[in-house]
Design a protein around this motif. Structure first.
Motif, PDB file in Angstrom:
ATOM      1  N   ALA A  14       0.836  -1.206   0.000  1.00  0.00           N
ATOM      2  CA  ALA A  14       0.000   0.000   0.000  1.00  0.00           C
ATOM      3  C   ALA A  14       0.870   1.256   0.000  1.00  0.00           C
ATOM      4  O   ALA A  14       0.533   2.256  -0.644  1.00  0.00           O
ATOM      5  CB  ALA A  14      -0.935   0.000   1.204  1.00  0.00           C
ATOM      6  N   VAL A  15       1.991   1.208   0.714  1.00  0.00           N
ATOM      7  CA  VAL A  15       2.939   2.325   0.724  1.00  0.00           C
ATOM      8  C   VAL A  15       3.477   2.548  -0.689  1.00  0.00           C
ATOM      9  O   VAL A  15       3.532   3.680  -1.188  1.00  0.00           O
ATOM     10  CB  VAL A  15       4.094   2.052   1.716  1.00  0.00           C
ATOM     11  N   ASP A  16       3.869   1.463  -1.344  1.00  0.00           N
ATOM     12  CA  ASP A  16       4.427   1.559  -2.694  1.00  0.00           C
ATOM     13  C   ASP A  16       3.447   2.181  -3.689  1.00  0.00           C
ATOM     14  O   ASP A  16       3.868   2.856  -4.627  1.00  0.00           O
ATOM     15  CB  ASP A  16       4.884   0.189  -3.185  1.00  0.00           C
ATOM     16  N   GLU A  17       2.162   1.996  -3.471  1.00  0.00           N
ATOM     17  CA  GLU A  17       1.157   2.601  -4.356  1.00  0.00           C
ATOM     18  C   GLU A  17       1.201   4.130  -4.281  1.00  0.00           C
ATOM     19  O   GLU A  17       0.821   4.807  -5.236  1.00  0.00           O
ATOM     20  CB  GLU A  17      -0.243   2.113  -3.988  1.00  0.00           C
ATOM     21  N   GLN A  18       1.673   4.670  -3.173  1.00  0.00           N
ATOM     22  CA  GLN A  18       1.737   6.120  -2.965  1.00  0.00           C
ATOM     23  C   GLN A  18       3.150   6.673  -3.155  1.00  0.00           C
ATOM     24  O   GLN A  18       3.364   7.880  -3.003  1.00  0.00           O
ATOM     25  CB  GLN A  18       1.259   6.458  -1.547  1.00  0.00           C
ATOM     26  N   LEU A  19       4.101   5.810  -3.491  1.00  0.00           N
ATOM     27  CA  LEU A  19       5.507   6.206  -3.492  1.00  0.00           C
ATOM     28  C   LEU A  19       5.819   7.337  -4.471  1.00  0.00           C
ATOM     29  O   LEU A  19       6.533   8.278  -4.123  1.00  0.00           O
ATOM     30  CB  LEU A  19       6.403   4.992  -3.763  1.00  0.00           C
TER      31      LEU A  19
END
Length: 99
Positions: A14-19
Motif C-alpha cells: 500500500a505504501v508503494d502505491e503512494q511512493l
C-alpha cells in the motif's frame, strides 16, 4: 531543526502505491529548502527526514500534506532539537540554545 520519523501503518504494498506522489512531495520540500536529508529505515518499516523550518507548526503542516499521510499509510513522530554542533557543510544550520 527537526527529525521526522515515519512509521508505516499499512502493508508495504500500500505504501508503494503512494511512493511516486510521496517522492514528488519530497522533491518540493527539498526545492523549498525545508528538507536536508531523507531515506528509508532498515528494516523497511518507515523512513526518516531531517528538516528545518521556522517552527514546529510549519513542520506539522508540511508532514500533514505528505501523500503517505493523506492515504493513511504512515504516521509521523516529530522531534525538534537544537543543532548546536554540525559538520562544516551544515554550518549555516547551527543554532544557539535559547536563553
Amino acid at each position: 531543526m527537526f527529525i521526522l520519523e515515519l512509521t508505516y501503518t499499512a502493508p508495504v504494498s500500500a505504501v508503494d502505491e503512494q511512493l511516486a506522489a510521496h517522492v514528488a512531495w519530497l522533491d518540493e520540500q527539498y526545492e523549498a529548502g525545508v528538507f536536508l536529508a531523507s531515506g528509508r529505515k532498515n528494516p523497511r518499516d518507515g523512513g526518516v527526514i531531517i528538516a528545518v523550518a521556522r517552527d514546529r507548526a510549519r513542520i506539522e503542516e508540511i508532514a500533514g500534506a505528505d501523500p503517505f499521510v493523506l492515504a493513511g499509510v504512515c504516521e509521523y513522530r516529530i522531534t525538534e532539537f537544537y543543532a548546536t554542533k554540525t559538520v562544516p557543510a551544515l554550518a549555516s544550520y547551527r543554532e544557539q540554545l535559547p536563553a
